[in-house]
Design a protein around this motif. Structure first.
Motif, PDB file in Angstrom:
ATOM      1  N   GLY A  26    -129.168  88.767  83.545  1.00 45.31           N
ATOM      2  CA  GLY A  26    -130.120  87.743  83.940  1.00 45.31           C
ATOM      3  C   GLY A  26    -131.272  88.371  84.699  1.00 45.31           C
ATOM      4  O   GLY A  26    -131.052  89.113  85.667  1.00 45.31           O
ATOM      5  N   VAL A  27    -132.496  88.105  84.254  1.00 42.91           N
ATOM      6  CA  VAL A  27    -133.668  88.673  84.922  1.00 42.91           C
ATOM      7  C   VAL A  27    -134.143  87.693  85.984  1.00 42.91           C
ATOM      8  O   VAL A  27    -134.727  86.647  85.682  1.00 42.91           O
ATOM      9  N   ALA A  28    -133.861  88.014  87.229  1.00 45.25           N
ATOM     10  CA  ALA A  28    -134.284  87.201  88.372  1.00 45.25           C
ATOM     11  C   ALA A  28    -135.580  87.786  88.918  1.00 45.25           C
ATOM     12  O   ALA A  28    -136.498  88.091  88.159  1.00 45.25           O
ATOM     13  N   SER A  29    -135.678  87.974  90.219  1.00 47.05           N
ATOM     14  CA  SER A  29    -136.888  88.519  90.829  1.00 47.05           C
ATOM     15  C   SER A  29    -136.633  88.775  92.301  1.00 47.05           C
ATOM     16  O   SER A  29    -135.820  88.074  92.940  1.00 47.05           O
ATOM     17  N   ILE A  30    -137.342  89.748  92.858  1.00 44.22           N
ATOM     18  CA  ILE A  30    -137.321  89.924  94.310  1.00 44.22           C
ATOM     19  C   ILE A  30    -137.834  88.659  94.998  1.00 44.22           C
ATOM     20  O   ILE A  30    -137.444  88.359  96.132  1.00 44.22           O
ATOM     21  N   ALA A  31    -138.666  87.881  94.296  1.00 47.08           N
ATOM     22  CA  ALA A  31    -139.149  86.619  94.860  1.00 47.08           C
ATOM     23  C   ALA A  31    -138.016  85.644  95.117  1.00 47.08           C
ATOM     24  O   ALA A  31    -138.193  84.673  95.856  1.00 47.08           O
ATOM     25  N   GLY A  32    -136.854  85.871  94.513  1.00 50.28           N
ATOM     26  CA  GLY A  32    -135.703  85.022  94.772  1.00 50.28           C
ATOM     27  C   GLY A  32    -134.960  85.380  96.040  1.00 50.28           C
ATOM     28  O   GLY A  32    -134.054  84.664  96.461  1.00 50.28           O
TER      29      GLY A  32
END
Length: 274
Positions: free
Chosen positions: A138-144
């Motif tokens: 799953g490609v999340a983000s540091i923004a999460g």
């Protein structure tokens, strides 16, 4: 199946964006058979035409369960059970809670960035569990990791995704399937092209794709792209909340959908090219 560190049957959503296209291209060039899932058929056709025997094109809304189940059934009937499923499709944009029109974007961000991941995984799960092998990414983000001013919809969707992947990873530990959470910082793609703020550690999508595939093959559960941006984010989190917020508030906001520099959002605009 996998031979050494090599995936042979992969599904990639968001395969027409910069990161997804790099992932799909590297898998195809490495000899894998790849399901190309995205909304920009012209880009997908370029990938498919280079490897027509080892790829198929699918153009569903990743948050549409029936559409994703149909794609999975077609793919597995033709090519069998995947050993790699990368849920990469995503949208981004600024958000203002005071603007009623922005609620529609918040909804689409949750539908695509968060709901789109289990909706992508689910149709392949029974076959992968029966095989007792495979990698779910799953490609999340540091923004999460922390809410950013003016970016609440995107941050919330990615934070929810990180929690979902943690839950799924715990559930699947006895099964033989791995679950990897990918947290990119800034990649040089269409989603960041309109950003008006500093993007430390800006990474080329080809480099990011190669790192992701190598680390997933090695069994990594947490992948930050690039690592040094993760360290910077963690360091900022050590600051008092008010100081951290003051630093972030000094940066320009990400463009809201429809503003100059923004990217189209499928289902929200007439231009479904992401």
């Amino acid at each position: 199946m996998r031979t050494g560190n090599k995936f042979t049957n992969a599904v990639v959503t968001g395969a027409c964006g910069g990161f997804g296209r790099a992932l799909a291209r590297q898998l195809l060039e490495g000899g894998a058979t790849v399901a190309l899932v995205g909304l920009n058929r012209a880009v997908l056709e370029e990938l498919h035409n280079a490897h027509p025997q080892r790829s198929r094109i699918y153009t569903p809304d990743v948050s549409d369960s029936a559409a994703m189940q149909a794609c999975a059934a077609d793919w597995m009937a033709a090519h069998g059970t995947p050993d790699l499923v990368i849920a990469n499709a995503g949208v981004a944009g600024g958000y203002a809670t005071a603007e009623a029109a922005d609620l529609a974007f918040f909804r689409r961000a949750l539908e695509i960035n968060l709901l789109g991941v289990p909706t992508t995984f689910q149709p392949f799960m029974a076959a992968m569990l029966a095989a007792g092998r495979g990698a779910l990414v799953g490609v999340a983000s540091i923004a999460g990791w922390r809410g950013l001013p003016g970016n609440g919809a995107y941050c919330a969707s990615k934070a929810g995704l990180i929690a979902y992947l943690q839950s799924l990873r715990a559930e699947l530990r006895p099964s033989g399937l791995s679950v990897s959470t990918v947290s990119p910082g800034y990649l040089r793609t269409a989603l960041t092209a309109g950003n008006r703020f500093a993007m430390p550690g800006l990474m080329e999508p080809e480099q990011a794709a190669a790192t992701l595939l190598r680390r997933v093959a090695a069994g990594a559960e947490q992948i930050v792209l690039p690592r040094r941006v993760g360290w910077l984010s963690r360091a900022l989190d050590l600051l008092p909340e008010t100081l951290h917020d003051r630093i972030l508030l000094a940066q320009p906001r990400k463009p809201r959908p429809g503003e100059p520099g923004s990217t189209p959002v499928p289902g929200l605009t007439n231009d479904n090219k992401n």
